[in-house]
Design an enzyme around this catalytic site. Structure first.
Site: not given
Length: 382
Positions: A74, A133
């Site tokens: 990520d 997130e």
């Protein structure tokens, strides 16, 4: 070129200075591409999905492939104001890599650099994913169809840093590593009125108090106590002044569960309780449940056994069996679509994830690269 430990640390520190929020990772994206472009290109094929422009897919073509092994990292950051005092602190106001995604990206680049020089047997697909997130980047990627043709993995792996484990240690478990999460929003609509004449109003504060107490029984009386689930109602808003009965109450919270089946069971019971309060108090109770892509990270049993066996038997790796965590991770959605494994990489720090003072131990980077590289090579032989 194979990136050295010193080069990886320099890359990590640069990434740490340019954190960006979900779906806005343009500077990060360009920097990652600049590193990837410096690598040997003989075995690489790079794709930038038009529908998800901050994502990067890099295929390393295998010499004799029988599968495509995916590796995900990520790339986004958090709306946190950094307080580490580091010389390479975030240059972006009120944004920080407080979850360690700079470490994640750096390990992925280290792995990619190795396999760009040492052609793997199987195909390797590196997925630099935006919006972990928030915004459910993994789910977006899947639903937009970016995993296609040679860019479609047969199995998927990914790590998350863990400040509570020694630097470079690998933590994992068979079963769920991270809980799934669902946002809960409840609007209770009644009728406002004067505090002295409650018979002419319909008090949503009283109804909401009953609703909140009943919700607390869902976990204790509807879920198997051997399993784990959590409902937290963290925000309640109602009323304008002490002598006016509130005609509207807003309740916000979160559900956490270790399996998708459990989360759906909790969802159903929550709907039942809300409907019951609506009937009991003659009110409108609107329930909104938003899970997005934050499904439980349920590791594939067979692949996890192989992963754990390799790590346990590698004398260079400190392997630690870890309990499930109630934090969320959108890699769970991808693991519901592709078999795979998520695991911890220890970064040994006194601060917790999402903390403004998180300072991962950079010795973890090369140790992580070596451990994962060894596993991937081993996996290609089995």
């Amino acid at each position: 070129m194979i990136l050295s430990e010193a080069e990886l640390i320099e890359i990590r520190q640069h990434l740490h200075q340019i954190p960006e929020l979900a779906l806005k990772e343009f500077q990060t994206h360009d920097y990652l591409l600049s590193i990837i472009d410096q690598l040997k290109q003989d075995y690489l094929e790079i794709e930038i999905p038009q529908k998800l422009p901050t994502a990067i897919l890099v295929l390393v073509k295998g010499s004799n492939p029988k599968r495509t092994i995916g590796y995900r990292t990520d790339i986004d950051a958090l709306p946190v104001t950094e307080k580490t005092g580091l010389s390479y602190s975030s240059k972006h106001s009120n944004i920080m890599h407080a979850c360690g995604h700079d470490i994640h990206m750096t390990v992925a680049l280290g792995l990619l650099s190795y396999f760009s020089e040492n052609q793997p047997k199987d195909n390797l697909l590196f997925f630099f994913q935006p919006a972990e997130e928030s915004e459910s980047g993994g789910k977006k990627a899947y639903e937009l169809g970016i995993f296609h043709d040679q860019f479609k993995p047969d199995e998927f792996y990914g790590l998350h840093d863990n400040p509570n484990l020694p630097a470079g240690a690998i933590g994992c478990r068979i079963g769920t590593l991270f809980a799934g999460t669902t946002e809960v929003n409840i609007d209770v609509n009644g009728k406002s009125g004067h505090a002295a004449f409650p018979q002419n109003a319909n008090d949503t504060v009283v109804a909401s108090a009953s609703l909140i107490m009943q919700i607390q029984t869902i976990i204790s009386r509807s879920i198997d106590p051997i399993q784990s689930g959590v409902i937290t109602l963290g925000k309640v808003e109602a009323g304008t002044i002490r002598n006016v009965i509130a005609g509207h109450t807003r309740i916000e919270g979160t559900i956490r569960g270790l399996t998708q089946k459990m989360i759906l069971e909790i969802d159903d019971r929550l709907r039942d309780v809300c409907q019951g309060i609506a009937r009991s108090y003659n009110m409108e109770v609107k329930l909104e449940l938003n899970q997005g892509g934050y499904w439980p990270v349920e590791n594939d049993p067979e692949l996890t056994k192989k992963f754990i066996s390799y790590m346990k038997n590698n004398p260079e790796v400190k392997y630690i069996e870890t309990p499930p965590a109630m934090t969320g991770e959108d890699f769970g959605f991808l693991l519901a679509k592709f078999p795979g494994v998520m695991f911890w990489l220890g970064v040994e720090d006194d601060s917790e994830l999402h903390s403004a003072t998180l300072t991962p131990n950079e010795k973890s980077i090369m140790r992580g690269v070596d451990a994962v590289k060894g596993f991937l090579i081993d996996r290609m032989e089995n």
